[in-house]
Design a protein around this motif. Structure first.
Motif, PDB file in Angstrom:
ATOM      1  N   GLN A  56       6.810   1.498   2.897  1.00 47.44           N
ATOM      2  CA  GLN A  56       6.350   0.582   1.862  1.00 47.44           C
ATOM      3  C   GLN A  56       7.078   0.862   0.548  1.00 47.44           C
ATOM      4  N   TYR A  57       7.178  -0.159  -0.278  1.00 46.92           N
ATOM      5  CA  TYR A  57       7.650   0.037  -1.638  1.00 46.92           C
ATOM      6  C   TYR A  57       6.546   0.671  -2.468  1.00 46.92           C
ATOM      7  N   LEU A  58       6.923   1.553  -3.374  1.00 49.27           N
ATOM      8  CA  LEU A  58       5.942   2.165  -4.258  1.00 49.27           C
ATOM      9  C   LEU A  58       5.381   1.134  -5.230  1.00 49.27           C
ATOM     10  N   ASP A  59       6.260   0.315  -5.798  1.00 54.61           N
ATOM     11  CA  ASP A  59       5.839  -0.694  -6.770  1.00 54.61           C
ATOM     12  C   ASP A  59       6.337  -2.060  -6.314  1.00 54.61           C
ATOM     13  N   HIS A  60       5.435  -2.848  -5.756  1.00 53.78           N
ATOM     14  CA  HIS A  60       5.808  -4.165  -5.241  1.00 53.78           C
ATOM     15  C   HIS A  60       6.163  -5.154  -6.346  1.00 53.78           C
ATOM     16  N   PHE A  61       5.799  -4.853  -7.579  1.00 53.74           N
ATOM     17  CA  PHE A  61       5.939  -5.833  -8.650  1.00 53.74           C
ATOM     18  C   PHE A  61       7.084  -5.517  -9.612  1.00 53.74           C
ATOM     19  N   ASN A  62       7.905  -4.561  -9.231  1.00 55.16           N
ATOM     20  CA  ASN A  62       9.101  -4.238 -10.004  1.00 55.16           C
ATOM     21  C   ASN A  62      10.301  -4.274  -9.059  1.00 55.16           C
ATOM     22  N   PRO A  63      11.052  -5.368  -9.042  1.00 55.78           N
ATOM     23  CA  PRO A  63      12.177  -5.491  -8.102  1.00 55.78           C
ATOM     24  C   PRO A  63      13.289  -4.478  -8.351  1.00 55.78           C
ATOM     25  N   ASN A  64      13.274  -3.835  -9.519  1.00 53.19           N
ATOM     26  CA  ASN A  64      14.283  -2.828  -9.828  1.00 53.19           C
ATOM     27  C   ASN A  64      13.880  -1.430  -9.368  1.00 53.19           C
ATOM     28  N   GLN A 146      -4.158  -4.719  -6.348  1.00 54.49           N
ATOM     29  CA  GLN A 146      -3.031  -5.649  -6.230  1.00 54.49           C
ATOM     30  C   GLN A 146      -1.901  -5.039  -5.407  1.00 54.49           C
ATOM     31  N   GLN A 147      -1.587  -3.762  -5.648  1.00 59.01           N
ATOM     32  CA  GLN A 147      -0.558  -3.085  -4.852  1.00 59.01           C
ATOM     33  C   GLN A 147      -1.003  -2.971  -3.390  1.00 59.01           C
ATOM     34  N   ALA A 148      -2.303  -2.693  -3.177  1.00 55.76           N
ATOM     35  CA  ALA A 148      -2.821  -2.569  -1.813  1.00 55.76           C
ATOM     36  C   ALA A 148      -2.720  -3.887  -1.055  1.00 55.76           C
ATOM     37  N   LEU A 149      -2.987  -5.003  -1.742  1.00 54.45           N
ATOM     38  CA  LEU A 149      -2.870  -6.314  -1.102  1.00 54.45           C
ATOM     39  C   LEU A 149      -1.421  -6.631  -0.768  1.00 54.45           C
ATOM     40  N   ALA A 150      -0.513  -6.255  -1.657  1.00 57.96           N
ATOM     41  CA  ALA A 150       0.903  -6.457  -1.362  1.00 57.96           C
ATOM     42  C   ALA A 150       1.332  -5.594  -0.180  1.00 57.96           C
TER      43      ALA A 150
END
Length: 479
Positions: A56-64, A146-150
């Motif tokens: 999984q990505y650590l931060d789904h809301f930061n594409p960088n 929000q991260q868990a839902l992603a």
């Protein structure tokens, strides 16, 4: 598929233990879901369950931010048909995921009926799913619903490919307690991935001052033991308060309640007393939360509200404070406790431990953080009538946020986080379809959930346990 049958008892979970170490902020140690009923499954069924890890990505809301981590999940693929068009997902929550759910429970019966492949995904930061090196406050910024839902969305997309599921596969999410909320929100946020959901005992309304929690406990006790039980509990807490005010009384409390640290001699402050009251009221709160769980009704010496009220009205035990002490002793004995730990500074010190090897890493520190940043859910004694004293207001719980995580975690932070959650998800005005909301009347969390609905595609099942409605049936269509 012709239908989906749901059969539930009054409540969905059972407590693991007591006291602030084991029942705090409405959360049982290990999480509120508990384990399924029945003996351990052996042989072919259990052998076909696999434990796997998903990147999984650590931060789904930061594409960088390309940092990743490994998330644990379980798979049971033995019931699916060649069509591979139905997938069940049990959502992990505020505790470790359990492989026992992969072969037991009502959802497995449904999986057999509808030929579903079954998955269970552990929630980030709980169990063995460790996204960061430790639980420092800086690292916990990635612990959000929000991260868990992603996580769920990316997981579903990858499982569709890995297991070669049909392009028309219908994913049904299951969740109880906090995961019950996540199940509804997953359907709301990712309807192209999640076809439907069963949300059991899910609090959808975030609230800072959840004083209604103990109002429900009050009603539960009244329904169980009448005014006599209520009066005895109220008098017991009043007597505890009186005993804390002088030396002789403090010494009696030490002995009556097997306190780990002496309350006598002026060594305890107001926060300690509040924590003691919180622990004692918790004896009633967590039994109410899981009262007469139908999975455990046949367990010998199963403790229910009837058990507690029988003790509280038993005049042979002496004054009411002695009866409360007997309730405390019963719970300590059941869970092999030798003393009641109530010291506030000790609790804060433990909660500040950021190691994955610490006792609180099982979920206590993580759930504290989520209440401080997203949900509130503080079970205060502000509501009237009140039988558990008046020591535990909002300030007592917000102070813990500040003392554990730092000065920036204050009442403003909590209020902002609660408001944000309700805006993001819609609280009780959630707009969603193909979700079944299930609650039991004895469970205090039902106050923050949907118990009535006139929407055919998002029905509610409210089980009134007072009238022994131990199960109800609903058969919504799955097209």
């Amino acid at each position: 598929m012709k239908g989906f049958v749901l059969v539930l008892g009054c409540l969905i979970a059972i407590q693991n233990a007591q006291g602030w170490r084991n029942f705090n902020r409405g959360r049982s140690k290990g999480g509120n879901l508990g384990l399924p009923a029945g003996d351990a499954v052996r042989g072919s069924e259990s052998e076909k369950v696999t434990t796997e890890w998903f990147t999984q990505y650590l931060d789904h809301f930061n594409p960088n931010d390309g940092r990743t981590w490994k998330q644990r999940y379980y798979v049971n693929d033995q019931y699916t048909s060649k069509r591979r068009d139905v997938a069940f997902l049990m959502i992990g929550g505020e505790g470790e995921a359990s492989i026992e759910w992969m072969t037991k429970g009502a959802w497995i019966n449904y999986a057999k009926k509808f030929n579903a492949i079954c998955f269970q995904l552990e929630h980030r930061y709980y169990g063995k799913s460790h996204p960061t090196s430790d639980l420092s406050t800086k690292n916990l910024q990635y612990l959000t619903s929000q991260q868990a839902l992603a996580d769920l969305a990316f997981f579903i997309d990858e499982m569709n490919k890995k297991h070669e599921l049909s392009k028309n596969v219908k994913w049904i999410a299951f969740g109880g307690s906090y995961p019950g909320s996540l199940a509804a929100w997953a359907r709301q946020k990712y309807p192209h991935l999640v076809y439907g959901a069963m949300s059991a005992s899910g609090p959808l309304l975030a609230k800072v001052n959840f004083s209604e929690y103990f109002t429900v406990v009050y009603d539960d006790l009244k329904d169980t033991g009448g005014d006599k039980c209520l009066s005895a509990v109220k008098q017991a807490f009043y007597q505890v308060d009186l005993l804390t005010r002088h030396m002789v009384g403090q010494r009696n409390l030490d002995k009556l309640f097997f306190l780990c640290d002496s309350i006598a001699g002026g060594g305890s402050n107001h926060d300690d007393i509040s924590n003691l009251m919180d622990s004692l009221s918790g004896r009633f709160a967590d039994v109410a939360q899981y009262n007469k769980d139908n999975r455990f009704s046949k367990i010998p010496n199963n403790i229910t509200l009837d058990t507690l009220c029988d003790i509280m009205v038993n005049e042979k035990l002496g004054p009411e404070v002695n009866r409360l002490a007997a309730v405390n002793s019963l719970m300590m004995k059941r869970y092999n406790q030798t003393c009641l730990d109530y010291k506030y500074d000790k609790m804060v010190s433990d909660m500040k431990n950021v190691s994955w090897e610490s006792e609180v890493s099982e979920g206590g520190r993580q759930w504290y953080y989520q209440t401080c940043t997203e949900f509130g859910f503080y079970q205060t004694t502000d509501a009237k009538p009140q039988i558990f004293g008046d020591e535990n207001g909002v300030d007592f719980y917000v102070k813990q946020c500040t003392d554990v995580f730092g000065p920036e975690f204050n009442l403003t932070t909590v209020e902002r986080g609660v408001e944000r959650s309700n805006i993001l998800y819609g609280a009780l005005d959630i707009q969603v379809s193909n979700v079944i909301f299930v609650h039991g009347s004895y469970d205090p969390w039902h106050v923050l959930g949907i118990t009535r609905s006139n929407k055919p595609l998002s029905p509610a099942i409210y089980i009134d346990c007072k009238f022994n409605s131990h199960s109800q049936h609903l058969i919504p269509k799955i097209k």
